[in-house]
Design a protein around this motif. Structure first.
Motif, short mmCIF file in Angstrom:
data_model
loop_
_atom_site.label_atom_id
_atom_site.label_comp_id
_atom_site.label_asym_id
_atom_site.label_seq_id
_atom_site.Cartn_x
_atom_site.Cartn_y
_atom_site.Cartn_z
N ASP A 64 0.83 -1.20 0.00
CA ASP A 64 0.00 0.00 0.00
C ASP A 64 0.87 1.26 0.00
OD1 ASP A 64 -1.84 2.01 0.57
OD2 ASP A 64 -2.94 0.90 2.07
N GLN A 65 1.02 1.88 1.18
CA GLN A 65 1.55 3.24 1.22
C GLN A 65 3.00 3.36 1.69
OE1 GLN A 65 -0.02 1.81 3.61
NE2 GLN A 65 0.60 2.61 5.58
N MET A 66 3.72 2.23 1.80
CA MET A 66 5.09 2.35 2.30
C MET A 66 5.95 3.33 1.49
SD MET A 66 6.83 1.53 4.88
CE MET A 66 6.44 -0.01 5.70
N PRO A 67 5.77 3.43 0.17
CA PRO A 67 6.57 4.43 -0.57
C PRO A 67 6.38 5.85 -0.04
CG PRO A 67 5.58 2.88 -2.10
CD PRO A 67 4.97 2.58 -0.75
N LYS A 68 5.17 6.17 0.40
CA LYS A 68 4.94 7.52 0.92
C LYS A 68 5.69 7.71 2.25
CE LYS A 68 3.45 11.47 0.35
NZ LYS A 68 3.55 12.23 -0.90
N HIS A 69 5.62 6.68 3.11
CA HIS A 69 6.36 6.79 4.38
C HIS A 69 7.85 6.97 4.13
CE1 HIS A 69 2.86 5.92 6.72
NE2 HIS A 69 2.75 4.68 6.34
N ASP B 38 18.18 5.69 -6.72
CA ASP B 38 17.16 4.91 -7.43
C ASP B 38 16.81 5.50 -8.80
OD1 ASP B 38 15.53 2.57 -7.29
OD2 ASP B 38 13.76 3.82 -6.92
N VAL B 39 17.28 6.72 -9.05
CA VAL B 39 16.94 7.37 -10.33
C VAL B 39 17.53 6.59 -11.51
CG1 VAL B 39 17.19 9.50 -11.68
CG2 VAL B 39 16.62 9.63 -9.26
N ALA B 40 18.61 5.86 -11.25
CA ALA B 40 19.21 5.06 -12.33
C ALA B 40 18.20 4.07 -12.89
CB ALA B 40 20.44 4.32 -11.80
N ARG B 41 17.39 3.49 -12.00
CA ARG B 41 16.37 2.52 -12.44
C ARG B 41 15.35 3.19 -13.35
NH1 ARG B 41 12.46 -0.29 -9.47
NH2 ARG B 41 12.35 1.50 -8.05
N LEU B 42 15.06 4.42 -13.01
CA LEU B 42 14.07 5.19 -13.79
C LEU B 42 14.59 5.45 -15.21
CD1 LEU B 42 11.35 6.41 -12.83
CD2 LEU B 42 12.53 8.58 -12.60
N GLU C 297 6.22 0.24 -9.78
CA GLU C 297 7.67 -0.02 -9.85
C GLU C 297 8.52 1.12 -9.29
OE1 GLU C 297 8.60 -0.80 -13.92
OE2 GLU C 297 10.70 -1.34 -13.50
N PHE C 298 8.06 2.37 -9.48
CA PHE C 298 8.83 3.52 -8.98
C PHE C 298 8.03 4.29 -7.94
CE2 PHE C 298 10.08 2.67 -13.41
CZ PHE C 298 11.39 2.24 -13.17
N GLY C 299 7.39 3.53 -7.04
CA GLY C 299 6.48 4.13 -6.07
C GLY C 299 7.11 5.22 -5.23
N THR C 300 8.29 4.96 -4.68
CA THR C 300 8.89 5.93 -3.78
C THR C 300 9.37 7.17 -4.55
OG1 THR C 300 9.59 4.11 -2.37
CG2 THR C 300 10.54 6.25 -1.89
N LEU D 215 9.38 -5.36 -7.08
CA LEU D 215 9.25 -4.47 -5.93
C LEU D 215 9.63 -3.04 -6.30
CD1 LEU D 215 11.02 -6.45 -3.05
CD2 LEU D 215 8.57 -6.19 -3.43
N ASP D 216 9.07 -2.10 -5.56
CA ASP D 216 9.59 -0.74 -5.55
C ASP D 216 10.83 -0.79 -4.66
OD1 ASP D 216 9.81 2.16 -5.52
OD2 ASP D 216 8.98 2.04 -3.49
#
Ligand SMILES: Nc1nc2c(c(=O)[nH]1)N[C@H]1C(S)=C(S)[C@@H](COP(=O)(O)OP(=O)(O)OC[C@H]3O[C@@H](n4cnc5c(=O)[nH]c(N)nc54)[C@H](O)[C@@H]3O)O[C@H]1N2
Ligand SMILES: Nc1nc2c(c(=O)[nH]1)N[C@H]1C(S)=C(S)[C@@H](COP(=O)(O)OP(=O)(O)OC[C@H]3O[C@@H](n4cnc5c(=O)[nH]c(N)nc54)[C@H](O)[C@@H]3O)O[C@H]1N2
Ligand code: SF4
Ligand SMILES: [Mo]
Length: 721
Positions: free
Chosen positions: A136-141, A584-588, A301-304, A702-703
């Protein structure tokens, strides 16, 4: 006949309800409470069926114990002793890491979950802590933890005052809102437009929320971070930034955004470059504006990265922490402030080496931890208010893993796809027998507000409250046994809370005597005493007595700027380019250069459903089958489909009825989650079984920064059934 008032616990909107009950205590009507200052009489079909939900004959009334394939009813003392044998047996033989816990979504909606979830985790003494948060919302945390220093410091759009709302991956006309507590979300959006404000919705489906907006834009699933980077790029490139708070990392963010011009991201995200540029200009030009993003952008995939860029845009346009922008609520209950700067990865999961976030491991790796032999293998599981067989990625694999556990106990009112694998099921009392206070959700409210609901109906004799059930599990887990007194646990927790408060400089009770404060607390149960203490220590100086005297709730006013009180970063500033996210921007970048999958799966919600439950309540499941695959008519023609289709992913396959609609973009199909009912005692749900979307979702996707599951943008193929 009598009237009673209560907060609805069924979603994040916290609506006040007005119930009518007959002399036997049966609910004869449920309406919105017109005197609630926050919800002002709003109600939805779920809230209206609360009486039916409580009186569902398929709900469990006594504990259940399973021996082999046979279930039998048990007494409460017997059931708690069985739990003690099960948990201490596994912990004694294999150590505490062999224990695991999964906390499901309704823990955010019960007093018991909020008050005893933490103590239960600590008493279990395991690092194998899982919850619905990583579905759910772990990327926001994680993004808020890294940007503001506190993962619970989640800014919410100031819905009632904003002039411009850009909403991505949320559909509050069905969900009633999430991480944005706003009863009558639809009415608040209409009011925004009525006062001349603008609403833009970004979603691969033209939803009911999109229909209400000034503008709707299709976006390729999983690419919101690209789109948002395009906006960030434009704000810098056109000199449209007006940062109003102290920040760190501005130059670094600007450099990172360099490569993500609207032109560069347009193809990946499917939004034309000139539209991205216009979105940025509109946000910058609006007197006030807020960007709000939810589940469609989190469980991706890029939630955070998406959550980070949402707040980066809010900061760059000068809208963080100001009226009409995004703001932090001031909940009435004191929760204690974190002292250490936020970090993830303080430990890693045993099998896949995935980093912890907020003290939790990804639910996507729960099956790995149960299946994989070795020291620390999970052999016993405690599930409170969850149904991960239907809600976690690759549910069938998790279900198979559950069968192999030595012991499992669930706290749940139903035998469902998960709890049917337990050895012991402990049913909490129905909602109307339980007290209510929204510890979690009021921290994300669009106005400061507090409301306590005492139980509408008295406890059934001999039946423990959910608070008592969780307190007893905590005492068992800490080795004090099935017969220990839950009041002892409450006193211990109260003592710690009060002691910390009197020792905290600047606290309203600094230097006072904890025993004297304890003597002044009011409440008939441990949970009420703890609520009273948290209210009295809280920023609004309320008390339980005051809330009792105001049964419709107390409006504490519009949100006020308070970034200074909230910030917990080491720098004391808002971090715009935290190292973990920059990495993590490399993944993007990689994703932007890869060819997109031909067809991807996303989820959706329906107003009358609630994740995997409420499907046993007749008025909520009636009508046409809602577990359908939405698909664009162009794709239906192109693939030669008719009636039903077979959907295949890397991990599973399903046959589903098609719902052709041009409201979904080509190349995308949508299936709601929480269906696929089987093998339980829920008779109505069995008649509306549907299929589980999580047969198709992949637990290896996973994100990365948050470990959150990916439910949106799952590559699939669709073919004729
Ligand atoms: N494919 C896909 N999967 C998803 C999602 C998605 O969008 N797509 N969404 C994800 C999200 S956002 C979430 S939050 C999770 C939810 O995942 P879970 O929390 O695992 O599942 P729920 O279906 O919410 O199950 C709630 C359980 O709590 C029980 N329950 C209800 N009220 C109470 C109570 O008062 N006390 C107790 N003890 N139990 C109670 C219900 O009977 C039910 O068994 O699903 C996730 N899974
Ligand atoms: N009626 C009802 N209400 C609920 C629930 C429920 O099951 N039923 N569940 C509750 C829970 S646990 C939660 S977490 C909240 C969630 O609340 P919301 O976040 O509002 O959830 P949804 O209604 O699923 O809306 C998500 C939207 O994201 C879109 N989407 C999918 N993929 C993408 C993407 O890649 N990018 C973008 N921009 N959009 C995408 C979907 O089409 C969908 O319209 O709702 C809560 N309220
Ligand atoms: S919107 Fe949510 S809180 Fe309000 S009545 Fe419906 S389910 Fe209950
Ligand atoms: Mo959720």
């Amino acid at each position: 006949m009598r009237t009673a008032h209560r907060t609805c616990p069924l979603c994040e909107a916290v609506c006040g309800l007005r119930l009518t009950l007959d002399d036997a205590g049966h609910v004869t009507s449920v309406k919105g409470d017109p005197d609630d200052p926050f919800s002002r009489g709003f109600i939805c079909p779920k809230g209206a069926s609360l009486g039916r939900l409580d009186s569902d004959p398929d709900r469990l009334r006594t504990p259940m114990i399973r021996t082999g394939g046979e279930w039998r009813e048990a007494t409460w003392p017997e059931a708690f002793r069985a739990v003690e044998r099960g948990l201490t047996g596994v912990a004694g033989a294999r150590g505490r890491q062999a224990l695991a816990v999964y906390l499901g979504n309704p823990n955010a909606h019960t007093m018991a979950g909020a008050l005893y979830g933490g103590p239960l985790i600590r008493a279990l003494g395991t690092r194998n802590v899982f919850s619905a948060s990583t579905a759910d919302q772990m990327p926001k945390h994680v993004s808020c933890g890294l940007m503001f220093g506190d993962p619970m410091a989640v800014p919410v759009p100031d819905l009632d005052r904003t002039d411009h709302l850009l909403m991505l991956g949320a559909n509050p006309l069905e969900s009633n809102g999430s991480l944005c507590t706003a009863p009558d979300f639809p009415g608040r959006l209409k009011a925004l437009r009525a006062r001349g404000g603008r609403l833009v919705v970004v979603d691969p489906r033209r939803t009911r929320t999109a229909a209400l907006a000034d503008e709707h834009l299709f976006v390729r699933p999983g690419t919101d971070a690209h789109l948002l980077f395009g906006i960030v790029h434009t704000l810098f490139a056109e000199d449209l930034t007006s940062v109003g708070v102290e920040v760190e990392g501005l130059a670094e963010l600007r450099a990172l955004a360099e490569d993500f011009s609207p032109k560069a991201v347009a193809e990946t995200c499917g939004v034309p470059a000139d539209v991205i540029t216009r979105l940025a200009r509109e946000l910058a030009a609006a007197p006030t504006a807020a960007v709000y993003a939810r589940i469609g952008t989190c469980t991706a995939e890029f939630g955070t990265l998406a959550q980070w860029l949402v707040d980066a845009v809010n900061v760059l346009t000068g809208n963080l922490d100001r009226p009409g922008g995004v703001m932090f609520a001031t909940p009435a209950t004191e929760t204690g402030r974190r002292s250490k700067p936020y970090a993830t990865g303080r430990w890693r999961s045993r099998v896949r080496g995935l980093p912890e976030a907020n003290g939790e491991l990804p639910v996507a790796t729960l099956a790995d931890e149960i299946e994989t032999p070795g020291e620390g293998q999970v052999r016993a599981l405690v599930v409170v208010a969850g149904n991960p067989v239907l809600s976690a990625p690759d549910g069938p694999r998790l279900e198979e893993a559950l069968r192999g556990l030595e012991f499992m106990v669930c706290v749940d009112p139903y035998l469902n796809e998960t709890t049917r694998h337990a050895d012991v099921v402990l049913p909490p009392p129905p909602v109307l027998h339980s007290p209510h206070y929204d510890f979690s959700l009021l921290a994300f409210a669009v106005r400061d507000y507090a409301r306590f609901s005492p139980p509408v109906l008295p406890p059934e004799p001999g039946r423990p409250s959910e608070a008592e059930i969780l307190a007893r599990l905590t005492l068992i887990a800490s080795g004090q046994g099935a017969d220990a007194d839950p009041a002892v646990l409450d006193e211990l927790i109260l003592e710690r809370l009060l002691r910390r408060a009197v020792e905290t400089p600047g606290s309203p009770v600094e230097g006072r005597d904890p025993a004297e404060l304890r003597a002044g607390l009011e409440g008939g149960t441990g949970a009420e005493l703890r609520l009273d203490a948290m209210l009295k220590l809280g920023p609004h100086g309320l008390s339980l007595a005051e809330l009792r005297a105001n049964p419709h709730g107390i409006d504490l006013g519009p949100l006020r700027p308070r970034l200074g009180e909230v910030l917990r970063t080491a720098s004391g500033k808002v971090e715009l380019a935290p190292a973990e996210l920059v990495a993590d921007v490399a993944r993007l970048r990689e994703r932007a250069s890869a060819p997109p999958p031909e067809m991807v799966l996303i989820g959706r919600r329906h107003l009358r459903s609630n994740n995997s439950w409420l499907h046993n309540v007749e008025p909520l499941v009636g009508g046409s089958n809602r577990c359908t695959l939405q698909i664009n008519p162009d794709d239906v023609r192109r693939l030669g489909l008719d009636g039903h289709a077979v959907v295949r992913s890397a991990v599973g396959e399903l046959t589903v009825p098609l719902e052709p609609t041009d409201s979904i973009m080509p190349g995308v199909v949508s299936l709601p989650h929480g269906w696929g009912h089987q093998g339980t005692s829920q008779r109505v749900a069995a008649e509306h079984a549907g299929v589980s979307a999580n047969v198709l979702t992949d637990s290896s996707a996973l994100d990365v920064p948050s470990g959150n599951a990916v439910f949106n943008g799952v590559p699939v193929t669709v073919s004729r059934a």
